[in-house]
Design an enzyme around this catalytic site. Structure first.
Site, mmCIF file in Angstrom:
data_model
loop_
_atom_site.group_PDB
_atom_site.id
_atom_site.type_symbol
_atom_site.label_atom_id
_atom_site.label_comp_id
_atom_site.label_asym_id
_atom_site.label_seq_id
_atom_site.Cartn_x
_atom_site.Cartn_y
_atom_site.Cartn_z
ATOM 1 N N TYR A 98 -1.983 -0.260 10.338
ATOM 2 C CA TYR A 98 -2.361 -0.404 8.668
ATOM 3 C C TYR A 98 -1.004 -0.512 7.983
ATOM 4 O O TYR A 98 -0.146 -1.628 7.549
ATOM 5 C CB TYR A 98 -3.310 -0.162 8.537
ATOM 6 C CG TYR A 98 -3.264 -0.639 7.054
ATOM 7 C CD1 TYR A 98 -3.734 -1.844 6.196
ATOM 8 C CD2 TYR A 98 -3.162 0.732 6.015
ATOM 9 C CE1 TYR A 98 -4.058 -1.445 5.032
ATOM 10 C CE2 TYR A 98 -3.459 0.510 4.590
ATOM 11 C CZ TYR A 98 -3.869 -0.799 4.328
ATOM 12 O OH TYR A 98 -4.252 -1.393 2.666
ATOM 13 N N SER B 23 1.170 -1.821 0.154
ATOM 14 C CA SER B 23 0.252 0.471 0.011
ATOM 15 C C SER B 23 1.058 1.658 0.159
ATOM 16 O O SER B 23 2.215 1.909 0.590
ATOM 17 C CB SER B 23 -1.257 0.627 1.338
ATOM 18 O OG SER B 23 -1.322 1.187 1.111
#
Ligand code: NAP
Length: 247
Positions: free
Chosen positions: A156, A142
């Site tokens: 995250y 990501s």
């Protein structure tokens, strides 16, 4: 027909990748954790197009599930030649000072430990020195790994930073084994992951702030994944493709 396994292939980026892979001639094992109907719908769509697919339930954070999933994929579709390590989760947006320990553990269990377990199992099966035929591993990281996701989910972001390191290190371990290891880093992509974090409109709302002025689509990430999986990227390993509209 060459076969691949996609973790989290039932929805979002994994689903788009499964559909594109099938169009390009791969047989596809589609892993999911809870949404059997979504996984079966992807299988049906692939079969309707003349392709071959299989849905496999399993939690990527469970070693037992991961091993069973690889055995079932190999057993049903023949030895895998590629794996897309894509399953991932987020939590609700909030600063770290408000994030509870259980959530941090779960995010790392799925996104990081899950990715490591799936990558290790893939490496064990694909490595030439272990009787494998080589292949390609693509990890879905990501942009959060680089941006840190402040006030949203730094847990995250860290879980994805770790898989970036996994990509670099495993690529170096596996080069002589005929296995390439690369990653894509999606930016703001319109999938249901944002609703699962309590912000269904997040990709639309923030996507307009990216240089390309819009959120991305799962199909646009799938194109990069499929290129990394395919022989077209035969001299590429330990690399990252940011699919983020320049964010
Ligand atoms: P999504 O639409 O929420 O889909 C998540 C997929 O992962 C589903 O197939 C889900 O299965 C599966 N999954 C979740 N937990 C799992 C577990 N423990 N074991 C096995 N499968 C599990 O998510 P997405 O947006 O496509 O995201 C896919 C990947 O891209 C993730 O790694 C995410 O971090 C990354 N990413 C996404 C974005 C974005 O903006 N969308 C941006 C950067 C990175 P079920 O259907 O059974 O629930």
């Amino acid at each position: 027909m060459r076969s691949i396994l996609i973790t989290g292939g039932s929805r979002g980026i994994g689903r788009a990748t499964a559909l594109l892979a099938a169009q390009r001639g791969w047989a596809v094992a589609i892993n999911y954790v809870g949404n059997a109907a979504a996984a079966q719908a992807v299988v049906k769509e692939i079969e309707a197009g003349g392709g071959r697919a299989l849905a496999l339930k399993g939690d990527v954070s469970s070693e037992e599930d991961v091993v069973a999933m690889y055995e079932a994929a190999d057993g049903e579709l023949g030895p895998l030649s590629g794996v897309v390590i894509n399953a991932g989760i987020v939590g609700p947006s909030r600063p770290l000072v408000e994030i509870e320990t259980d959530r941090i553990r779960r995010i790392f269990e799925v996104n990081t430990i899950g990715a490591y377990l799936c990558a290790r199992e893939a490496a064990r099966r694909l490595a030439r020195s272990r009787g494998g035929a080589g292949g390609s591993i693509v990890i879905v990281s990501s942009m959060a790994a680089r941006l840190g996701s402040p006030f949203e989910y730094v847990d995250y972001a860290g879980s994805k930073g770790a898989v970036d390191s996994l990509t670099v290190g495993l690529a170096k371990e596996m080069g002589s084994e005929g296995v390439r290891v690369n990653a894509v880093r999606p930016g703001l992509i319109e999938t249901e992951i944002h609703a699962s974090g309590g912000q269904p409109d997040r990709a639309k709302r923030l996507g307009v702030t990216s240089p390309l002025g819009r959120p991305g689509q799962a199909e646009e990430v799938a194109e990069a994944i499929i290129w990394l999986l395919s022989d077209a990227s035969s001299y590429v390993t330990g690399s990252f493709i940011d699919v983020s509209g320049g964010r």
